[in-house]
Design an enzyme around this catalytic site. Sequence first.
Site, PDB file in Angstrom:
ATOM      1  N   GLY A   1       0.792  -1.397  -0.076  1.00 43.69           N
ATOM      2  CA  GLY A   1      -0.079   0.066   0.073  1.00 43.69           C
ATOM      3  C   GLY A   1       0.755   1.289   0.021  1.00 43.69           C
TER       4      GLY A   1
ATOM      5  N   ASP B   1      -5.696  -0.259  -1.759  1.00 45.74           N
ATOM      6  CA  ASP B   1      -6.418  -1.293  -2.682  1.00 45.74           C
ATOM      7  C   ASP B   1      -7.791  -1.627  -1.999  1.00 45.74           C
ATOM      8  OD1 ASP B   1      -5.611  -2.786  -0.683  1.00 45.74           O
ATOM      9  OD2 ASP B   1      -5.644  -4.763  -1.901  1.00 45.74           O
TER      10      ASP B   1
ATOM     11  N   LYS C   1      -6.030   6.739  11.348  1.00 46.69           N
ATOM     12  CA  LYS C   1      -7.523   6.754  11.855  1.00 46.69           C
ATOM     13  C   LYS C   1      -7.387   6.535  13.352  1.00 46.69           C
ATOM     14  CE  LYS C   1      -8.984   4.049   7.878  1.00 46.69           C
ATOM     15  NZ  LYS C   1      -9.728   2.573   7.527  1.00 46.69           N
TER      16      LYS C   1
ATOM     17  N   ASP D   1      -4.356   1.983  11.109  1.00 44.73           N
ATOM     18  CA  ASP D   1      -5.944   1.788  11.648  1.00 44.73           C
ATOM     19  C   ASP D   1      -6.067   1.354  12.847  1.00 44.73           C
ATOM     20  OD1 ASP D   1      -8.569   1.308  11.041  1.00 44.73           O
ATOM     21  OD2 ASP D   1      -8.400  -0.676  10.199  1.00 44.73           O
TER      22      ASP D   1
ATOM     23  N   ARG E   1      -5.186   0.451  -6.805  1.00 49.04           N
ATOM     24  CA  ARG E   1      -3.820   1.380  -6.254  1.00 49.04           C
ATOM     25  C   ARG E   1      -3.453   2.236  -7.220  1.00 49.04           C
ATOM     26  NH1 ARG E   1      -2.286  -2.145  -2.007  1.00 49.04           N
ATOM     27  NH2 ARG E   1      -2.354  -4.360  -2.231  1.00 49.04           N
TER      28      ARG E   1
ATOM     29  N   GLU F   1       4.341   3.919   5.789  1.00 49.37           N
ATOM     30  CA  GLU F   1       3.409   3.235   5.885  1.00 49.37           C
ATOM     31  C   GLU F   1       1.995   3.875   5.236  1.00 49.37           C
ATOM     32  OE1 GLU F   1       1.677   0.658   5.427  1.00 49.37           O
ATOM     33  OE2 GLU F   1       1.431  -0.578   7.723  1.00 49.37           O
ATOM     34  N   ASP F   2       1.132   3.204   4.429  1.00 51.83           N
ATOM     35  CA  ASP F   2      -0.005   3.893   4.026  1.00 51.83           C
ATOM     36  C   ASP F   2      -0.940   4.384   4.923  1.00 51.83           C
ATOM     37  OD1 ASP F   2      -0.861   1.251   4.498  1.00 51.83           O
ATOM     38  OD2 ASP F   2      -1.830   0.975   2.698  1.00 51.83           O
TER      39      ASP F   2
ATOM     40  N   PHE G   1     -13.598   3.365   5.166  1.00 55.35           N
ATOM     41  CA  PHE G   1     -12.595   2.929   4.135  1.00 55.35           C
ATOM     42  C   PHE G   1     -12.402   3.543   3.022  1.00 55.35           C
ATOM     43  CE2 PHE G   1     -11.655  -0.258   0.926  1.00 55.35           C
ATOM     44  CZ  PHE G   1     -10.748  -1.057   1.532  1.00 55.35           C
TER      45      PHE G   1
HETATM   46  P1  5GP Z   1      -3.783  -2.034  11.109  1.00 53.76           P
HETATM   47  O1  5GP Z   1      -2.790  -3.027  11.414  1.00 53.76           O
HETATM   48  O2  5GP Z   1      -3.196  -0.491  11.725  1.00 53.76           O
HETATM   49  O3  5GP Z   1      -4.992  -2.360  11.519  1.00 53.76           O
HETATM   50  O4  5GP Z   1      -3.847  -1.857   9.565  1.00 53.76           O
HETATM   51  C1  5GP Z   1      -3.007  -1.517   8.710  1.00 53.76           C
HETATM   52  C2  5GP Z   1      -3.169  -2.067   7.281  1.00 53.76           C
HETATM   53  O5  5GP Z   1      -4.386  -2.068   7.030  1.00 53.76           O
HETATM   54  C3  5GP Z   1      -2.742  -0.978   6.394  1.00 53.76           C
HETATM   55  O6  5GP Z   1      -1.442  -0.989   6.171  1.00 53.76           O
HETATM   56  C4  5GP Z   1      -3.563  -1.352   5.235  1.00 53.76           C
HETATM   57  O7  5GP Z   1      -2.973  -2.257   4.439  1.00 53.76           O
HETATM   58  C5  5GP Z   1      -4.849  -2.040   5.687  1.00 53.76           C
HETATM   59  N1  5GP Z   1      -6.002  -0.949   5.829  1.00 53.76           N
HETATM   60  C6  5GP Z   1      -6.332  -0.356   7.119  1.00 53.76           C
HETATM   61  N2  5GP Z   1      -7.224   0.669   6.693  1.00 53.76           N
HETATM   62  C7  5GP Z   1      -7.564   0.622   5.370  1.00 53.76           C
HETATM   63  C8  5GP Z   1      -8.225   1.612   4.442  1.00 53.76           C
HETATM   64  O8  5GP Z   1      -9.107   2.424   4.695  1.00 53.76           O
HETATM   65  N3  5GP Z   1      -8.263   1.174   3.101  1.00 53.76           N
HETATM   66  C9  5GP Z   1      -7.326   0.179   2.720  1.00 53.76           C
HETATM   67  N4  5GP Z   1      -7.463  -0.008   1.360  1.00 53.76           N
HETATM   68  N5  5GP Z   1      -6.591  -0.701   3.524  1.00 53.76           N
HETATM   69  C10 5GP Z   1      -6.570  -0.305   4.852  1.00 53.76           C
END
Ligand code: 5GP
Length: 181
Positions: free
Chosen positions: A49, A164, A136, A108, A170, A104-105, A157
């Site tokens: 991402g 993606d 977030k 969350d 992407r 990182e993208d 989302f």
């Molecule tokens: P975390 O471990 O913080 O819950 O999630 C991190 C990963 O979840 C990110 O690197 C990403 O790949 C995916 N992710 C979290 N939120 C989103 C979102 O709103 N859209 C997309 N496409 N991927 C997300």
Amino acid sequence: MDKLLTVDGLTFQPFITNEEIQKQVKRVAGEIREDLKGRVPLFVCVLNGAFMFAADLIREAAINDAHINFVRYSSYEGTASTGKVKELMGLNEDIEGKDVVIIEDIVDTGLTASMMVADLRKRNPRSIRFATLLHKPASSKTGFKPDYVAFEIEPKFIIGYGLDLDGKVRNLKDIYVIKED
Ligand code: 5GP
């Protein structure tokens, strides 16, 4: 509203334009340059991402001696986090004594980020900083706080600019958010 996008039966609306993204990329790159003045960072791009954000951010940071490497983790399926983080590709480089900047993208729940930082810390880098395109804070399950954030957003989302939906979209230059009616 114009430019609505349908992907796999879900509707998305424009959220952040590429112009706004580039403005924040410039700001974050400036912060990193300032904080790492006189040091040689190792940028670690989290695939898949963050590839687009990392490409823009690293070019904007314009630190010619910096090294660039890649890692890959997975936690998402469709539009929701599975809560389990899997390392799919680790960092094949000695990071002892180095100034690591993870790119990182999106943060969350913060699970991927905190796991990654804890993992890399064991390898004795001089410092670890964490830059994310999107954060977030309301979704956090870990209290993880990134050092650099381009955009803080509501827990909705997002797709585009590297992010993606099941591997698609992407390529989009702008960021889109899921439309809730
Ligand atoms: P975390 O471990 O913080 O819950 O999630 C991190 C990963 O979840 C990110 O690197 C990403 O790949 C995916 N992710 C979290 N939120 C989103 C979102 O709103 N859209 C997309 N496409 N991927 C997300």
